[in-house]
Design a protein around this motif. Structure first.
Motif, PDB file in Angstrom:
ATOM      1  N   ASN A 130       5.073  -9.138   4.646  1.00 36.98           N
ATOM      2  CA  ASN A 130       4.300  -9.109   5.888  1.00 36.98           C
ATOM      3  C   ASN A 130       4.993  -9.799   7.057  1.00 36.98           C
ATOM      4  O   ASN A 130       4.483  -9.780   8.183  1.00 36.98           O
ATOM      5  N   SER A 165      -3.556  -3.980   0.168  1.00 36.36           N
ATOM      6  CA  SER A 165      -4.007  -3.618   1.510  1.00 36.36           C
ATOM      7  C   SER A 165      -3.093  -2.540   2.092  1.00 36.36           C
ATOM      8  O   SER A 165      -1.932  -2.414   1.699  1.00 36.36           O
ATOM      9  N   GLU A 166      -3.634  -1.792   3.026  1.00 40.70           N
ATOM     10  CA  GLU A 166      -2.843  -0.743   3.674  1.00 40.70           C
ATOM     11  C   GLU A 166      -1.648  -1.336   4.416  1.00 40.70           C
ATOM     12  O   GLU A 166      -0.551  -0.756   4.425  1.00 40.70           O
ATOM     13  N   SER A 167      -1.861  -2.511   5.016  1.00 38.06           N
ATOM     14  CA  SER A 167      -0.764  -3.134   5.772  1.00 38.06           C
ATOM     15  C   SER A 167       0.365  -3.575   4.841  1.00 38.06           C
ATOM     16  O   SER A 167       1.550  -3.442   5.177  1.00 38.06           O
ATOM     17  N   ASP A 170       2.255  -0.479   3.862  1.00 35.95           N
ATOM     18  CA  ASP A 170       3.111  -0.043   4.973  1.00 35.95           C
ATOM     19  C   ASP A 170       4.331  -0.941   5.120  1.00 35.95           C
ATOM     20  O   ASP A 170       5.447  -0.461   5.400  1.00 35.95           O
ATOM     21  N   ASN A 171       4.141  -2.225   4.912  1.00 31.08           N
ATOM     22  CA  ASN A 171       5.261  -3.154   5.087  1.00 31.08           C
ATOM     23  C   ASN A 171       6.266  -3.063   3.940  1.00 31.08           C
ATOM     24  O   ASN A 171       7.448  -3.367   4.143  1.00 31.08           O
ATOM     25  N   ASN A 174       8.316  -0.294   5.152  1.00 31.75           N
ATOM     26  CA  ASN A 174       9.198  -0.811   6.205  1.00 31.75           C
ATOM     27  C   ASN A 174      10.382  -1.559   5.607  1.00 31.75           C
ATOM     28  O   ASN A 174      11.527  -1.422   6.068  1.00 31.75           O
TER      29      ASN A 174
END
Length: 380
Positions: A130, A165-167, A170-171, A174
């Motif tokens: 994150n 979590s979606e974040s 996504d990370n 990334n």
């Protein structure tokens, strides 16, 4: 994509036929002899054979295994929450994974070295992914440790626990995208391999891995097709079931591959093959019997010894196309579910027929004194 689905459906149909009327080359029991398959002679595909080498097994790795694998995957270096390499357990004790990594630096005997990276713990995984700063630090440390060891690639084995979590999802994407950009410029023709370890159910459940968006930056996905029945299970069961014809279990390899190939090209998948099984004390000797103890790991080496000493009664599970052993030697019932020559040959046939990229073996050092194993793997 349609072709892959049709191939997998064909394998499922073949498994059904096998269940009803097993031909000579697929024995009713591993006590029978598995005939040599010539299907590996068809085509000219070069399969990747990745052998994971955990630091605790480094002194047990056989020369024969090193002659067969194409890539040697050292396991493991761990990443801290700030992206640094985890090196110290405490002020006096060095992390054994890091200690054995340093020994690799003076050992050039391992061909096509891959370094595996895990998280220090759950909090470290979340913190590192994150934070753009921490991700950048981690990438720089991955590049440096690979360069120092003259590694040809990396395996990213980040395994979170619980809800994702979606974040965070996504990370992770990334992180892999940034890792690809940092290690492989568009003009480069000699980029390091990027492999990611994933659960077999990664396409069926919301996991850390956004498969579709990871594909462009990932060379291979190591599908960990083992631990289908966990040590804490309340009943014994197959460690790596090729199929589940009777619907006893939630997942099987054929089912999971069908799900995964909707997102990942088959040629980017490495099928996990375990060189170990699990042993439970059980209520009785019936298949999938309720357990009375937590399961413990049994290496193929130990299982081979038990078979040679006739401690195990060998049984073939036609539902999962894997063997298991029954023992009453200690005065209690116990069962071990594992792989043998017949079940591994079936898995190698699946790799060929489905157009997969190869296999990943967990783990080197569990295979000593198993004379049939490496000649079998070599047929791929």
């Amino acid at each position: 994509m349609k072709r892959v689905v049709l191939i997998i459906l064909g394998v499922m149909l073949s498994s059904l036929i096998t269940y009803l009327a097993l031909p000579p080359q697929i024995p009713h029991s591993p006590l029978g002899s598995a005939t040599n398959s010539n299907s590996h002679l068809l085509g000219d595909q070069n399969y990747l054979v990745l052998g994971f080498a955990p630091y605790w097994n480094m002194k047990k790795i056989s020369i024969e295994s090193l002659d067969v694998i194409t890539h040697f995957a050292y396991f493991t270096l761990r990443l801290r929450g700030n992206g640094e390499i985890y090196t110290k357990v405490n002020t006096r004790e060095e992390d054994p994974g890091y200690t054995n990594y340093k020994r690799l630096l003076s050992d050039n005997s391992h061909k096509n070295l891959i370094l595996t990276y895990m998280q220090e713990d759950e909090d470290a995984l979340v913190s590192m992914l994150n934070s753009p700063t921490a991700r950048n630090v981690a990438i720089n440390n991955i590049i440096q440790t690979m360069s120092d060891a003259k590694a040809v690639g990396m395996n990213i084995d980040l395994e979170p626990i619980g809800t994702i979590s979606e974040s965070l999802r996504d990370n992770f994407t990334n992180f892999i995208t940034e890792l690809k950009s940092a290690t492989c410029s568009q003009s480069s023709t000699n980029c390091p391999l990027i492999t990611i370890s994933i659960y077999p159910s990664a396409a069926a459940k919301e996991r850390l891995w956004d498969l579709k968006n990871l594909v462009p930056a990932t060379d291979y996905f190591v599908v960990m097709t083992y631990d289908y029945t966990m040590p804490k299970s309340q009943r014994s069961g197959p460690n790596s079931p090729l199929r589940d014809f009777t619907g006893e279990f939630e997942h099987s390899i054929v089912k999971n591959l069908d799900e995964l190939t909707k997102f990942i090209p088959a040629k980017k998948i490495l099928l996990g093959i375990p060189l170990y099984g699990y042993e439970w004390e059980t209520v009785d000797t019936s298949k999938y019997s309720p357990t009375t103890s937590r399961g413990v790991t049994a290496s193929l080496e130990r299982i081979e010894t038990m078979l040679n000493e006739q401690i195990l009664e060998l049984v073939w599970d036609r539902n999962s196309l894997t063997p298991y052993g029954i023992s009453t030697d200690s005065g209690t019932h116990s069962q071990i579910y594992f792989e043998n020559e017949a079940s591994i040959r079936l898995k190698l046939d699946l790799v060929r027929s489905s157009g997969l990229g190869g296999i990943a073996l967990w783990a080197l050092g569990y295979d000593n004194n198993v004379p049939w194993l490496w000649p079998t793997i070599k047929t791929l």
